[in-house]
Design an enzyme around this catalytic site. Structure first.
Site, PDB file in Angstrom:
ATOM      1  N   LYS A  31       0.790  -1.233   0.000  1.00 41.46           N
ATOM      2  CA  LYS A  31       0.000   0.000   0.000  1.00 41.46           C
ATOM      3  C   LYS A  31       0.824   1.288   0.000  1.00 41.46           C
ATOM      4  CE  LYS A  31      -4.380  -1.374   0.143  1.00 41.46           C
ATOM      5  NZ  LYS A  31      -5.437  -0.883  -0.763  1.00 41.46           N
ATOM      6  N   ASP A  61      -9.081  -0.687   5.763  1.00 46.68           N
ATOM      7  CA  ASP A  61      -9.240  -2.022   6.333  1.00 46.68           C
ATOM      8  C   ASP A  61      -7.950  -2.470   7.002  1.00 46.68           C
ATOM      9  OD1 ASP A  61     -11.911  -2.669   5.711  1.00 46.68           O
ATOM     10  OD2 ASP A  61     -11.373  -3.091   3.637  1.00 46.68           O
TER      11      ASP A  61
END
Length: 327
Positions: free
Chosen positions: A66, A92
């Protein structure tokens, strides 16, 4: 199991991500291409020549891919928002930690909104980066809405999902993911990517529909959060209800508005997988020496589920994108 296929996907063309994304990542301390690891036992099981796992379990000091998107987006966005004092996001897990890490590096605040289904371990990992964490007693979509509401004034929203009116920063995030695919130095016949809101799948389609190498692309998501596959089958962007899944990073109810048209045009196929299939894939990758969480191992589960539906032979090369380390 839900299944969707688009026979014309490989003929669709688009424009590549900016070349300076890779240059930016290469300038960062700790940058190195992540491994592309062969797993012969899986290739033999699935009747193909080679299965290669793009292992994102260690990326720029974090246990997931990410940072590639979040850090490029922050770098670009702060050029346009010079007065920013706080970064805000919903997550999340791994995206929020990446945003929080960069905020700490820059010496500014971070506020991360998290749906209640996320594990306490993931929440503590984000807090360890110095972020303020707000747990939203609802779904991921509700956490995104709460983050968007909180991002006012000098508080800047860094979200990896787009909607009408909020698409510039999410596009920077997708562009940031292009480095992952630019590092792949083979010509695969099939690339398998996980889908949450669809952003990393959008990056895969953008990369492989803008160059000379045009493999088939398969997207995978949980049966309990099948927003992209459901939308593809319906021919329109839809929101689906979500619950709890071991594939926490894919537990999203609404596709990104940026990803949706790209996936509809350029993704060859999409499939859903069950909890036990993802768990088994985690274990099998672990036995091969690859640390993968359920969201990353979903690509192996999806390949297994779709094997008889795909045009693969004993000479095919398959790349699986494993986006995170095991927790």
């Amino acid at each position: 199991m839900l299944w969707h296929s688009n026979p014309s996907a490989r003929t669709w063309r688009t424009t590549a991500a900016p070349a300076d994304v890779l240059t930016f990542h290469q300038s960062l301390d700790g940058y190195h291409p992540t491994p592309l690891t062969p797993v012969p036992v899986l290739a033999a099981e699935l009747g193909v020549a080679e299965i290669l796992v793009k292992d994102e379990s260690q990326r720029l000091g974090l246990p997931a891919f990410k940072a590639l998107g979040a850090w490029w987006a922050i770098h670009r966005a702060l050029q346009d928002h010079l007065a920013t004092t706080e970064l805000v996001t919903a997550t999340d897990g791994n995206h929020g930690r990446a945003v929080a890490r960069m905020a700490k590096t820059l010496g500014i605040k971070a506020h991360v909104f998290i749906p209640a289904v996320v594990s306490e371990r993931a929440i503590e990992a984000i807090r360890s980066e110095g972020a303020v964490v707000t747990v939203v007693d609802d779904s991921y979509d509700a956490a995104v809405a709460a983050a968007a509401d909180a991002a006012t004034g000098e508080r800047l929203l860094i979200q990896d999902s787009a909607w009408p009116g909020y698409e510039v920063i999410p596009q920077h995030i997708v562009d940031g993911y292009s480095t992952l695919f630019r590092e792949i130095d083979v010509e695969p016949d099939l690339v398998v990517v996980p889908m949450g809101v669809g952003s990393v799948a959008q990056a895969a389609v953008t990369h492989y529909r803008s160059g000379l190498v045009t493999p088939a692309l398969l997207g995978v998501e949980p049966a309990s959060a099948a927003c992209v596959t459901t939308s593809l089958r319906a021919g329109e962007l839809l929101t689906v209800p979500t619950g709890k899944t071991v594939m926490a990073g894919l537990n999203c109810g609404t596709p990104s508005s940026l990803a949706w048209p790209v996936l509809q045009a350029g993704l060859d196929a999409a499939i859903t997988v069950e909890e036990h299939e993802a768990t088994a894939a985690v274990q099998d990758l672990g036995r091969a020496g690859i640390s993968s969480g359920a969201s990353g191992a979903a690509t192996l589960a999806g390949l297994r589920a779709a094997r008889e539906l795909l045009s693969l032979t004993g000479r095919s090369t398959v790349v699986l994108i494993s986006t995170e380390a095991a927790p």
